[in-house]
Design a protein around this motif. Sequence first.
Motif, mmCIF file in Angstrom:
data_model
loop_
_atom_site.group_PDB
_atom_site.id
_atom_site.type_symbol
_atom_site.label_atom_id
_atom_site.label_comp_id
_atom_site.label_asym_id
_atom_site.label_seq_id
_atom_site.Cartn_x
_atom_site.Cartn_y
_atom_site.Cartn_z
ATOM 1 N N ALA A 1 8.319 6.685 -10.454
ATOM 2 C CA ALA A 1 7.039 5.988 -10.332
ATOM 3 C C ALA A 1 7.098 4.626 -11.015
ATOM 4 O O ALA A 1 6.572 3.635 -10.495
ATOM 5 C CB ALA A 1 5.927 6.835 -10.948
ATOM 6 N N GLN A 2 7.761 4.556 -12.155
ATOM 7 C CA GLN A 2 7.868 3.287 -12.873
ATOM 8 C C GLN A 2 8.620 2.242 -12.049
ATOM 9 O O GLN A 2 8.210 1.075 -11.971
ATOM 10 C CB GLN A 2 8.584 3.496 -14.218
ATOM 11 C CG GLN A 2 8.695 2.208 -15.035
ATOM 12 C CD GLN A 2 9.408 2.424 -16.352
ATOM 13 O OE1 GLN A 2 9.627 3.564 -16.790
ATOM 14 N NE2 GLN A 2 9.786 1.339 -17.015
ATOM 15 N N GLN A 3 9.717 2.659 -11.417
ATOM 16 C CA GLN A 3 10.491 1.723 -10.588
ATOM 17 C C GLN A 3 9.638 1.143 -9.469
ATOM 18 O O GLN A 3 9.669 -0.068 -9.206
ATOM 19 C CB GLN A 3 11.707 2.436 -10.010
ATOM 20 C CG GLN A 3 12.770 2.792 -11.037
ATOM 21 C CD GLN A 3 13.918 3.582 -10.436
ATOM 22 O OE1 GLN A 3 13.975 3.802 -9.239
ATOM 23 N NE2 GLN A 3 14.848 4.009 -11.284
ATOM 24 N N LYS B 1 0.829 -1.208 0.000
ATOM 25 C CA LYS B 1 0.000 0.000 0.000
ATOM 26 C C LYS B 1 0.862 1.257 0.000
ATOM 27 O O LYS B 1 0.541 2.241 -0.683
ATOM 28 C CB LYS B 1 -0.932 -0.004 1.209
ATOM 29 C CG LYS B 1 -2.003 -1.082 1.164
ATOM 30 C CD LYS B 1 -2.837 -1.091 2.446
ATOM 31 C CE LYS B 1 -3.888 -2.200 2.406
ATOM 32 N NZ LYS B 1 -4.679 -2.259 3.666
ATOM 33 N N ASN B 2 1.958 1.219 0.745
ATOM 34 C CA ASN B 2 2.865 2.378 0.790
ATOM 35 C C ASN B 2 3.556 2.591 -0.559
ATOM 36 O O ASN B 2 3.779 3.742 -0.976
ATOM 37 C CB ASN B 2 3.909 2.191 1.892
ATOM 38 C CG ASN B 2 3.330 2.390 3.285
ATOM 39 O OD1 ASN B 2 2.334 3.113 3.449
ATOM 40 N ND2 ASN B 2 3.927 1.768 4.289
ATOM 41 N N ILE B 3 3.892 1.486 -1.224
ATOM 42 C CA ILE B 3 4.512 1.603 -2.546
ATOM 43 C C ILE B 3 3.561 2.305 -3.509
ATOM 44 O O ILE B 3 3.958 3.200 -4.265
ATOM 45 C CB ILE B 3 4.911 0.209 -3.087
ATOM 46 C CG1 ILE B 3 6.078 -0.370 -2.281
ATOM 47 C CG2 ILE B 3 5.287 0.291 -4.567
ATOM 48 C CD1 ILE B 3 6.423 -1.803 -2.640
ATOM 49 N N LEU B 4 2.282 1.894 -3.485
ATOM 50 C CA LEU B 4 1.296 2.523 -4.366
ATOM 51 C C LEU B 4 1.158 4.012 -4.039
ATOM 52 O O LEU B 4 1.142 4.854 -4.947
ATOM 53 C CB LEU B 4 -0.055 1.837 -4.219
ATOM 54 C CG LEU B 4 -1.181 2.433 -5.079
ATOM 55 C CD1 LEU B 4 -0.899 2.218 -6.559
ATOM 56 C CD2 LEU B 4 -2.535 1.830 -4.694
ATOM 57 N N LYS B 5 1.088 4.335 -2.767
ATOM 58 C CA LYS B 5 0.937 5.730 -2.350
ATOM 59 C C LYS B 5 2.111 6.578 -2.826
ATOM 60 O O LYS B 5 1.933 7.686 -3.356
ATOM 61 C CB LYS B 5 0.809 5.803 -0.821
ATOM 62 C CG LYS B 5 0.604 7.216 -0.290
ATOM 63 C CD LYS B 5 0.468 7.212 1.226
ATOM 64 C CE LYS B 5 0.309 8.621 1.767
ATOM 65 N NZ LYS B 5 0.199 8.629 3.242
ATOM 66 N N ASN B 6 3.328 6.065 -2.651
ATOM 67 C CA ASN B 6 4.514 6.812 -3.079
ATOM 68 C C ASN B 6 4.564 6.960 -4.600
ATOM 69 O O ASN B 6 4.964 8.010 -5.127
ATOM 70 C CB ASN B 6 5.782 6.116 -2.575
ATOM 71 C CG ASN B 6 5.930 6.191 -1.062
ATOM 72 O OD1 ASN B 6 5.428 7.129 -0.445
ATOM 73 N ND2 ASN B 6 6.594 5.219 -0.468
ATOM 74 N N ALA B 7 4.130 5.911 -5.303
ATOM 75 C CA ALA B 7 4.098 5.979 -6.766
ATOM 76 C C ALA B 7 3.123 7.058 -7.229
ATOM 77 O O ALA B 7 3.402 7.813 -8.178
ATOM 78 C CB ALA B 7 3.717 4.626 -7.348
#
Length: 335
Positions: A259-261, A241-247
């Motif tokens: 964002a791609q990474q 969930k945090n990865i999605l938020k940061n992206a």
Amino acid sequence: MRSISLVFISILLFYGCGSKAKVYTLKPAEISAMSSHKKIYIDRFDGDDIGFQEKLKTSLVELRYNKTPYFEVTYGKSNALIYGRISHRVRDDVYQNQYITHFDKNGKKGERKEHKEIRPYMATKYYDFPHKENQKNFDKKNPAPKESVEVEMCLEREVSLHGNIEIVANSKILYIYPIDKQVSKKECSYSEYPRVDTRMLLEDAQYDVIDDFIAKIAPQKVSYEIDLIDSAEKNWTKEQKNILKNAMNFIEDERYNEAQQLLVSLVNSTNRQSFVALYNLGIVLEAKAKYDEAKLIYKEASKLYSKDVGLSIEAINRITNTQKSEIEAINEIEK
């Protein structure tokens, strides 16, 4: 000098309140035949007493793609002629805004109301009731005002342009652009007669016409926005969930590489079984103009079960149209 590159237009294709990604692309000219008539002579405009011809000439000279002029404006041999007619009119509306504040018997301010009144004459004033001559509103024992009236004078000036721009090539009329533009500005004042700069209004109106005309005869840089899916799937871990938020934050800032990474790591961590992760990754690739890669990701996402699966099909069709449009625009530029 007014600097101009290719006309830039933002097109909102998808509406919503969530995160969005912006895609920059090219759109071919509406009058595609102009790509074969780039050597232009600009003749006079009948009725032009506002410098429209020179502004149009300068704008066409400064039109560039990758620092290369798109048109060649010449006084000699040309393959297209631009001329026309233009007239302008200035119209003023003068009116007053009256703001009436009521007071109670102790002089305490009450509700303030606005009343707009059109006046054929020009005046500004401030006055308090009661006037001495208006005895019915005057209480000798309690001289507190019943109401105060503030009068604001307003001037709304409108400049309108009318006429046409004609393009002739090979003794045939290639295009006629109708000029019908209105620009207005309002100024109000309590203390003096309001002023509106007519010259600035005329400049704004002329450049609005010129920019729109150029958008018809030359390729345009355009952008469109795509809604992202910023809600995590139910079975995701806190880290995912945090990865999605940061992206999402990176995409909002148009930092698409970062964002791609993150989205690639999210796709891998979900064993490529997450529609949300794949779809958002496709959007990032689309925003980076990696259209073929984006199509493959959208196609992969379309095979997963999701209530939003239709979005991936729409995205594939959208990219196909974008690629076609870009190719047409580039061909026009390279002619």
